[in-house]
Design an enzyme around this catalytic site. Structure first.
Site, PDB file in Angstrom:
ATOM      1  NE  ARG A  69      -4.186  -1.868   1.594  1.00 54.89           N
ATOM      2  CZ  ARG A  69      -4.243  -2.898   2.431  1.00 54.89           C
ATOM      3  NH1 ARG A  69      -3.483  -2.919   3.496  1.00 54.89           N
ATOM      4  NH2 ARG A  69      -5.066  -3.885   2.195  1.00 54.89           N
ATOM      5  NE  ARG A 107       0.960  16.222 -13.918  1.00 50.36           N
ATOM      6  CZ  ARG A 107       1.603  15.511 -13.028  1.00 50.36           C
ATOM      7  NH1 ARG A 107       1.226  15.537 -11.772  1.00 50.36           N
ATOM      8  NH2 ARG A 107       2.615  14.755 -13.388  1.00 50.36           N
TER       9      ARG A 107
HETATM   10  N1  GLY Z   1       4.121  14.154 -18.582  1.00 49.56           N
HETATM   11  C1  GLY Z   1       2.985  14.919 -18.279  1.00 49.56           C
HETATM   12  C2  GLY Z   1       2.719  15.083 -16.837  1.00 49.56           C
HETATM   13  O1  GLY Z   1       3.533  14.718 -16.019  1.00 49.56           O
HETATM   14  O2  GLY Z   1       1.665  15.561 -16.480  1.00 49.56           O
END
Ligand code: GLY
Length: 366
Positions: A121, A241
């Site tokens: 885990r 992201r």
């Molecule tokens: N390689 C793309 C990211 O780490 O979000």
């Protein structure tokens, strides 16, 4: 009916340090032992690294338990290898007090991180990336996983490293094709976040290709700064992201369709060209950048010709299964200009009509 609400407190914030330099690989193991004194070390590397001086430099005559991924590369990046690693760790009685050290490129880092995420885990992992792809991208930010027979990184987890050590000297043993293809992730970072960095890469390509320490350290630092700043804002890829996936939607499809004969960076270069063609269709004025990109990729000697066996249907089929697809159609990260991602309707990845994407793929397949 009774209902019980289970309240999970937010995950505690954490941080880690990325150290960048040259010629310090031999000092890392003592430092890891000092930083994590109670931990049992297990090393994961691959058969390519095991042949170079990098593993010897890291170990400095110490004998530590390790798993050498064989053959090196994406072909081994699957759940069967993970099972073998985990069962070896179990047989050697590694517990929750384990720290996994990943010494290698993206495949090693992704797999070691995934092993660390799921072993008992979760145990700690330290990343020591030794390729241009891993030093620029995959060793930072905590994305880990392995491929299924159907798609890339189908099994995966977020697992942030406890520390990252980047010794640019480890790049000296990398073959030219891998070294150059990995630089595409640096170009991606510049394109999405920093026009001045893009100019630096254009102007200093020769010194970078000559593998001079100073420019290599500089680009490692720029890549880590750009990536860290994005990941800090959106660690679990809810929105911002996604900009790190510039060129990756079609890039991943090409990589998969080529049966991993195409390197990741090489495939992302094709994906970046595809994104550029889409940008042009959407009137985002990217034509001039296309020529600049083609020039850079040609200096990197990247083969941009998609194998004849790959079809448009196959690529469309793969992108429809993209992890971030909505109703089986992916969103695309696009540039408003060099150094700036298009942000529209609160999103960093945009809906693009199927016809526009198909046209871009057709041009690339010609
Ligand atoms: N390689 C793309 C990211 O780490 O979000």
């Amino acid at each position: 009916m009774k209902k019980i609400k289970v309240k999970i407190p937010a995950f505690p914030a954490s941080d880690y340090t990325i150290e960048i330099g040259s010629d310090f690989l031999h000092t890392i193991l003592p430092r890891i032992k000092k930083l994590f004194p109670e931990k049992q070390i297990f090393i994961i590397t691959d058969s390519n690294i095991a042949k170079t001086k990098n593993l010897k430099l890291l170990l400095d005559k110490e004998k530590l338990p390790k798993y050498v991924i064989t053959p090196a590369g994406e072909k081994s990046k699957n759940i069967n290898t993970v099972v073998k690693i985990i069962e070896l760790m179990e047989k050697q009685a590694f517990g929750r007090d384990t720290i996994v050290i990943a010494l290698g490129g993206g495949t090693v880092g992704d797999m070691a991180g995934f092993v660390a995420a799921i072993y008992k885990r979760g145990v700690d992992v330290v990343q020591i990336p030794t390729t241009t792809v891993a030093q620029a991208d995959s060793a930072i930010g905590g994305k880990t996983g392995v491929d299924s027979l159907v798609s890339k990184n189908a099994f995966g987890s977020f697992k942030n490293p406890s520390a990252v050590f980047i010794d640019v000297n480890t790049l000296k043993t990398l073959d030219e094709k891998q070294f150059n293809a990995g630089l595409v992730e640096s170009i991606k970072h510049a394109l999405i976040a920093d026009e001045k960095y893009f100019d630096y890469l254009k102007k200093n390509l020769e010194a970078i290709l000559a593998r001079k320490n100073k420019p290599l350290e500089y680009i490692a630092q720029k890549n880590c700064q750009i990536k860290a700043s994005v990941v800090e804002q959106d660690p679990f890829e809810k929105n911002k992201r996604r900009i790190l996936n510039y060129g990756h939607t079609i890039g991943h499809a090409v990589e998969s369709a080529s049966n991993y004969k195409f390197l990741h960076g090489q495939s992302v270069a094709i994906g970046i060209l595809a994104a550029n063609l889409i940008e042009q269709k959407l009137g985002l004025g990217a034509r001039e950048r296309l020529e600049i990109l083609k020039d850079i990729f040609s200096k990197l000697k990247i083969n941009l010709k998609i194998p004849k066996s790959v079809t448009k249907k196959q690529l469309l089929d793969i992108i429809s299964r993209d992890k971030k697809a909505v109703k089986k159609w992916p969103r695309f990260v696009l540039l408003e200009k060099t150094g700036k991602v298009l942000y529209r309707d609160g999103q960093y990845a945009q809906k693009v009509e199927r016809k526009i994407v198909e046209d871009a793929i057709e041009i690339l397949l010609k």
